[in-house]
Enzyme design. Structure first.
Site, PDB file in Angstrom:
ATOM      1  N   ASP A 156     -16.328 -52.662  23.334  1.00 59.66           N
ATOM      2  CA  ASP A 156     -17.110 -51.539  23.876  1.00 59.66           C
ATOM      3  C   ASP A 156     -16.760 -51.481  25.363  1.00 59.66           C
ATOM      4  O   ASP A 156     -17.156 -52.355  26.129  1.00 59.66           O
ATOM      5  CB  ASP A 156     -18.605 -51.847  23.647  1.00 59.66           C
ATOM      6  CG  ASP A 156     -19.541 -51.005  24.523  1.00 59.66           C
ATOM      7  OD1 ASP A 156     -19.099 -49.985  25.075  1.00 59.66           O
ATOM      8  OD2 ASP A 156     -20.728 -51.397  24.639  1.00 59.66           O
ATOM      9  N   LYS A 179     -14.077 -45.627  33.471  1.00 58.03           N
ATOM     10  CA  LYS A 179     -14.151 -44.914  32.191  1.00 58.03           C
ATOM     11  C   LYS A 179     -14.317 -43.410  32.406  1.00 58.03           C
ATOM     12  O   LYS A 179     -13.826 -42.599  31.638  1.00 58.03           O
ATOM     13  CB  LYS A 179     -15.323 -45.479  31.375  1.00 58.03           C
ATOM     14  CG  LYS A 179     -15.454 -44.880  29.988  1.00 58.03           C
ATOM     15  CD  LYS A 179     -16.604 -45.538  29.254  1.00 58.03           C
ATOM     16  CE  LYS A 179     -16.822 -44.971  27.879  1.00 58.03           C
ATOM     17  NZ  LYS A 179     -17.979 -45.556  27.208  1.00 58.03           N
ATOM     18  N   GLU A 184     -19.100 -44.084  19.528  1.00 54.67           N
ATOM     19  CA  GLU A 184     -20.182 -45.017  19.844  1.00 54.67           C
ATOM     20  C   GLU A 184     -21.425 -44.836  18.950  1.00 54.67           C
ATOM     21  O   GLU A 184     -21.937 -45.835  18.432  1.00 54.67           O
ATOM     22  CB  GLU A 184     -20.529 -44.931  21.338  1.00 54.67           C
ATOM     23  CG  GLU A 184     -19.445 -45.606  22.175  1.00 54.67           C
ATOM     24  CD  GLU A 184     -19.490 -45.265  23.663  1.00 54.67           C
ATOM     25  OE1 GLU A 184     -20.456 -44.634  24.103  1.00 54.67           O
ATOM     26  OE2 GLU A 184     -18.546 -45.643  24.370  1.00 54.67           O
ATOM     27  N   ASP A 188     -27.698 -41.657  23.134  1.00 57.44           N
ATOM     28  CA  ASP A 188     -27.059 -42.697  23.943  1.00 57.44           C
ATOM     29  C   ASP A 188     -26.872 -42.178  25.359  1.00 57.44           C
ATOM     30  O   ASP A 188     -26.049 -41.305  25.607  1.00 57.44           O
ATOM     31  CB  ASP A 188     -25.690 -43.027  23.292  1.00 57.44           C
ATOM     32  CG  ASP A 188     -24.972 -44.168  24.006  1.00 57.44           C
ATOM     33  OD1 ASP A 188     -25.484 -44.633  25.040  1.00 57.44           O
ATOM     34  OD2 ASP A 188     -23.907 -44.589  23.525  1.00 57.44           O
TER      35      ASP A 188
END
Ligand code: AMP
Length: 609
Positions: free
Chosen positions: A8, A69, A171, A193
């Site tokens: 992750d 990211k 995810e 999320d």
């Protein structure tokens, strides 16, 4: 079959996990179960990751990259890239307009995949140390709302780190996998999320042996960092008003403000008010300036009103796309660190009319799901069939600058769709096919993924050539585009030059560069870890010496002082083995002092027993 691990890669922190004996094990790195996603370029050319990178970042912010990211697969001009406020390195434009990071100490531009690769290889090293075997294959998670260039960039990052991506998993699907593992009844869940850098909302059906994504939506410009920016901006404005000093222009002070802002945000998840204390934050003609402010949760929530409003659209969009009323949901799951803010939870509960649930160990849910999928690919656990969907509409530009959709958003993947187009001009022997991603009707308002040029079309009046364009999305959400002219049968090899992707040649060069640096980076990391352990032991022995208050026998005291001096000297040097050796000696001495203190404090009656 070889070992496959799950990774992750988060905006703020990352994790790696593996399935062993049917159980998911989230690997405890030398920094705990989550490694800060920070990469630092030290003054001696060393590359540091995690906490070591954060520590050196305090005095070296321009060579430290946070939140990489958010830059993956982004054009340099993207508002989000420009606003990556926790990255203090300078953002520049790469050869194809892609975001690059200028690292002054190296005197060159780095692509985001190259930087992300440092985090991935650090995780891989940690997993190899734990497992005692090489790790080469990985299932890696991405926000469901990640588009084509971001997925490709992440894949490039893995390649640069020497890893083969067996599967890219969304995810929320990973969360559903870990949440639903072992569950026998069918349920429809919404996964919300809100992480450090992105916001994802998905609706999934979880059934034994199968997970089907019904709809997904999100905002890759919304994450916990936006809440940090609010507080940081408020601090900066207050400071400017009080002292006329603009903290945004002072990288070191600004970084301290950002860290304090994040701490304050987290504190306000449990406390009604928090104090932000930053002594010696800046200097003025009148001497040092300190910061001492109190922020209440109420004030914070008022500041965040416009961010809270942005939570609504993706929730409404997934419900509409899945054709569900909120009451049809069996559960609303909150994952991602930023959902711990009470205001976020309240807002989601208000939008869904449901009590939101936090799954057990929420910060491990994504990596655990990635590991379960990795375990399934390696044949270690039973496979759960994953039916994912494409998050954004894919299409191409047609006459008049319109977007003509080929694969609408929320279409289950893998999928392949073809459509036949023609030429717009008489006698054209070549056409350019502009591949687009997005929901807007005009081509210019969507993201251009690449331009494909088909040549060798036999000259004919417009409308006669038959050009078949095929879009294929694989199970990783990666797109392949092919075009061919049907009437003449003129086949043509075409390739998609994605505007924001690295070329194969660039990736190869970066792989070589990473391999070249790997040995040096390992030496450097070993040294940083040895120094950190040494400093801890020195702190302990100093505290023990104070507590002993001169009660230790002089020979022991002298020996300890000698060892402490030797360790302090070694700390300034580059010899990690010597530092570790001397640390062990001081540790022993420190333990001897602690036992003496213990003996001193034990009553005589206890001592006799
Ligand atoms: P993730 O990417 O899921 O690890 O989430 C990271 C984000 O969650 C960062 O912006 C953190 O500051 C934020 N975060 C973590 N814990 C909390 C908390 N208790 N309250 C508010 N935000 C948090």
């Amino acid at each position: 079959m070889g070992r496959v691990v799950g990774i992750d890669l988060g905006t703020t922190s990352s994790a790696i996990a593996v399935v062993r004996g049917g159980e998911v094990i989230v690997i405890t790195t030398s920094e705990g179960k989550r490694l800060p996603s920070v990469v630092g370029f030290g003054r001696n050319g060393e590359r540091l990751t995690g906490r070591a990178a954060i520590e050196q970042g305090a005095t070296n912010p321009e060579n430290t990259v946070y939140g990489v990211k958010r830059l993956l697969g982004r054009p340099a001009g993207d508002a989000e890239a420009g606003g990556t406020s926790t990255s203090f390195s300078s953002l520049r434009s790469g050869p194809r307009g892609d975001a690059r990071v200028y690292i002054p100490v190296a005197g060159k531009l780095f692509s985001p995949p190259e930087i992300a690769a440092h985090i991935l290889s650090r995780l891989r090293d940690e997993a190899e140390a734990y497992l005692g075997e090489a790790v080469r294959e990985v299932v890696i998670s991405v926000p469901a709302y990640f588009g084509e260039p971001q997925r490709q960039a992440l894949k490039n990052a893995a390649t640069i780190a020497g890893l083969t991506v067996r599967q890219i998993i969304n995810e929320p699907t990973a969360v559903a996998l870990s949440y639903g593992s072992g569950q026998s009844h069918t349920s429809t869940v919404m996964v919300v999320d809100l992480g450090g850098g992105s916001y994802d909302v998905s609706i999934l059906d979880i059934r034994e042996g199968q997970i089907t994504v019904r709809a997904t939506s999100g905002d890759t410009h919304l994450g916990g960092t936006e809440w940090d920016s609010l507080i940081a901006g408020w601090i900066a404005a207050t400071f400017l008003r009080r002292y006329g000093i603009d903290l945004r222009r002072q990288p070191t002070a600004w970084q301290r403000v950002y860290e304090a802002a994040e701490d304050a945000k987290i504190a306000l998840s449990t406390d009604e008010e928090t104090v932000i204390d930053l002594p010696f934050l800046a200097a003025s003609a009148d001497g040092p300036r300190h910061l001492h402010l109190t922020l209440t949760r109420r004030q914070f929530e008022q500041m965040a009103a416009s961010l809270l409003e942005r939570l609504a659209a993706p929730v409404e969009s997934v419900l509409a796309d899945a054709g569900l009323a909120p009451s049809a949901l069996d559960a609303v799951l909150l994952v991602g660190g930023a959902t711990r803010m009470p205001m976020v939870r309240r807002q989601i509960e208000m939008l869904t009319g449901q009590t939101a649930e936090i799954p057990p160990q929420p910060d491990q849910a994504v990596v655990a799901g990635a590991a379960l999928q990795a375990g399934a690919l390696a044949g270690e656990v039973e496979e759960v069939r994953l039916r994912d969907v494409t998050p954004l509409t894919l299409g191409l530009e047609t006459v008049g600058g319109m977007m003509s959709p080929l694969i609408p958003r929320n279409t289950p993947v893998p999928v392949s769709r073809s459509q036949v187009f023609s030429t717009a001009e008489d006698g054209a022997t070549a056409v350019e096919i502009c591949v687009l991603q997005g929901e807007r009707p005009m081509a210019a308002d969507n993201e251009t993924l690449g331009i494909l040029r088909l040549e060798g079309i036999p000259a004919a009046p417009r409308g006669i050539p038959q050009i078949e364009v095929t879009f294929t999305i694989d199970e990783n959400g990666l797109l392949r585009v092919a075009a061919r002219e049907l009437l003449s049968g003129a086949g043509q090899t075409v390739f998609l030059a994605a505007t924001t992707s690295l070329t194969a040649q660039e990736v190869r060069q970066m792989v070589q560069e990473a391999e070249r640096c790997a040995a040096q980076d390992l030496v450097q990391r070993n040294l940083v870890e040895a120094r950190t352990a040494a400093r801890q032991v020195l702190y302990l022995v100093e505290r023990n010496l104070q507590r002993a208050n001169g009660e230790i026998p002089p020979p022991l005291a002298e020996r300890v002082m000698r060892q402490v001096r030797a360790l302090q000297q070694a700390l300034a040097g580059p010899d990690a083995t010597r530092i570790r050796h001397l640390t062990a000696e001081v540790q022993q001495a420190s333990s001897a002092i602690s036992s003496l203190i213990l003996l001193e404090h034990t009553r005589p009656s206890e001592r006799e027993q």
